[in-house]
Design a protein around this motif. Structure first.
Motif, PDB file in Angstrom:
ATOM      1  N   VAL A  27     -50.696 -38.693 -55.280  1.00 23.65           N
ATOM      2  CA  VAL A  27     -50.970 -37.407 -54.634  1.00 23.65           C
ATOM      3  C   VAL A  27     -52.066 -37.570 -53.580  1.00 23.65           C
ATOM      4  CG1 VAL A  27     -51.735 -35.030 -54.981  1.00 23.65           C
ATOM      5  CG2 VAL A  27     -50.239 -36.103 -56.659  1.00 23.65           C
ATOM      6  N   ALA A  77     -50.538 -39.036 -50.461  1.00 28.81           N
ATOM      7  CA  ALA A  77     -49.706 -38.047 -49.770  1.00 28.81           C
ATOM      8  C   ALA A  77     -50.571 -37.003 -49.080  1.00 28.81           C
ATOM      9  CB  ALA A  77     -48.761 -37.376 -50.763  1.00 28.81           C
ATOM     10  N   LEU A  78     -51.653 -36.607 -49.730  1.00 27.02           N
ATOM     11  CA  LEU A  78     -52.524 -35.586 -49.161  1.00 27.02           C
ATOM     12  C   LEU A  78     -53.272 -36.095 -47.939  1.00 27.02           C
ATOM     13  CD1 LEU A  78     -53.615 -32.735 -49.389  1.00 27.02           C
ATOM     14  CD2 LEU A  78     -55.299 -33.571 -51.052  1.00 27.02           C
ATOM     15  N   PRO A  91     -45.432 -35.929 -55.489  1.00 25.06           N
ATOM     16  CA  PRO A  91     -46.726 -35.998 -54.802  1.00 25.06           C
ATOM     17  C   PRO A  91     -46.750 -35.266 -53.466  1.00 25.06           C
ATOM     18  CG  PRO A  91     -46.173 -38.126 -55.745  1.00 25.06           C
ATOM     19  CD  PRO A  91     -44.965 -37.258 -55.939  1.00 25.06           C
ATOM     20  N   GLU A  92     -45.670 -35.380 -52.700  1.00 27.01           N
ATOM     21  CA  GLU A  92     -45.636 -34.735 -51.385  1.00 27.01           C
ATOM     22  C   GLU A  92     -45.631 -33.208 -51.504  1.00 27.01           C
ATOM     23  OE1 GLU A  92     -44.359 -38.844 -51.161  1.00 27.01           O
ATOM     24  OE2 GLU A  92     -43.658 -37.153 -52.381  1.00 27.01           O
ATOM     25  N   ALA A 117     -49.102 -32.141 -52.456  1.00 24.72           N
ATOM     26  CA  ALA A 117     -49.979 -32.292 -51.296  1.00 24.72           C
ATOM     27  C   ALA A 117     -49.816 -31.124 -50.327  1.00 24.72           C
ATOM     28  CB  ALA A 117     -49.688 -33.617 -50.589  1.00 24.72           C
ATOM     29  N   ALA A 165     -52.847 -28.644 -49.313  1.00 23.96           N
ATOM     30  CA  ALA A 165     -53.233 -28.511 -47.909  1.00 23.96           C
ATOM     31  C   ALA A 165     -53.112 -27.064 -47.459  1.00 23.96           C
ATOM     32  CB  ALA A 165     -52.367 -29.420 -47.039  1.00 23.96           C
TER      33      ALA A 165
END
Length: 288
Positions: A135, A138-139, A262-263, A266, A270
């Motif tokens: 994560v 991805a973040l 994870p994406e 993220a 965000a």
């Protein structure tokens, strides 16, 4: 991302002059906020003021100003020249936003990157990210394209990318919580290490710093409601009050976004940071 745009402006200005187009004021519904900009060259554009007919017209006007400004041999001796133009976003422009935008056009001579240094400052908002797992990676990829600089901390030195991004500062820290003392004031903290034990220590250190200095406006912890209930009990046993514990956001991420990839996580995180940024900006404008 900021560094790519900066490089495009710097490389383009080395080859010829540009017209800097900036939103200097706006009223009502408009595509972009005050301070949004684009750099217009004879054959390319970097940045955006919102697209649509407004941007197309502004590009045409900027290039017209460039053509009428100076011959190639004279550009280096020119000083920056400024023009302004008011755009009502109505039927005449082919946009139905209904607001009004005032644009500033600044002609910048070839090679005079020094005239743009203050306008091209990197993002000021700092995100302190504890954890370089799936994560976290991805973040960071997302945050590099958003108005943030990242301080990325982990107790495992080998988990960071080989090439460090210009807006990402990778920090090895063991114990990981010791890095909290060195965070820039105003950092927004995200905690997602590989270990619940590490997460707990980072949260505790953030709360201790918040108690002393009050300079960490957001502390977010990845995890479930059950995880946070366990953490609250343990942190309360360490002497933190309920009011202090309420400063921690857990789970993190805007609600309603499903998925544990994870994406996906993220994106949700965000989005929550951007919501907070917009809210802070609105409060600051209301205090002017």
């Amino acid at each position: 991302m900021w560094s790519d745009t900066f490089n495009k402006v710097e490389q383009g200005l080395a080859q010829g002059p540009l017209c800097w187009v900036e939103v200097m004021d706006s009223r009502g519904s408009v595509p972009r906020e005050r301070g949004a900009w684009m750099a217009v060259f004879a054959d390319r554009v970097a940045g955006t003021i919102g697209g649509g007919h407004l941007e197309f017209d502004a590009i045409d006007r900027a290039r017209s100003l460039l053509r009428g400004w100076a011959t190639p041999g004279e550009q280096g001796s020119q000083v920056a020249t400024e023009h302004q133009h008011r755009y009502p976003l109505g039927p005449s422009l082919g946009q139905c936003c209904g607001g009004v935008v005032m644009l500033r056009f600044v002609l910048v001579p070839q090679g005079r990157m020094d005239m743009l240094r203050e306008r091209l400052q990197p993002p000021r908002d700092c995100v302190a990210l504890f954890g370089a797992g799936h994560v976290g990676h991805a973040l960071v990829r997302l945050l590099c394209n958003l108005p943030y600089r990242v301080m990325w901390v982990d107790s495992r030195d080998s988990v960071f990318p080989e090439e460090e991004h210009e807006l990402v500062q990778c920090e090895y820290s063991d114990p990981v919580q010791s890095a909290v003392a060195d965070l820039p004031a105003g950092s927004q903290v995200l905690i997602m290490s590989f270990s619940h034990a590490e997460d707990l220590e980072v949260v505790a250190q953030c709360l201790s710093r918040q108690r002393q200095h009050g300079d960490l406006p957001y502390v977010g912890l990845i995890g479930s409601v059950t995880k946070w209930a366990t953490f609250r009990r343990r942190l309360r046993e360490r002497g933190f009050s309920d009011a202090e514990l309420d400063h921690v956001t857990c789970p993190i991420g805007v609600p309603g976004i499903k998925g544990k990839e994870p994406e996906v996580i993220a994106v949700a995180v965000a989005a929550q940071l951007l919501q907070r940024r917009s809210a802070v900006s609105a409060r600051n404008q209301g205090n002017l």
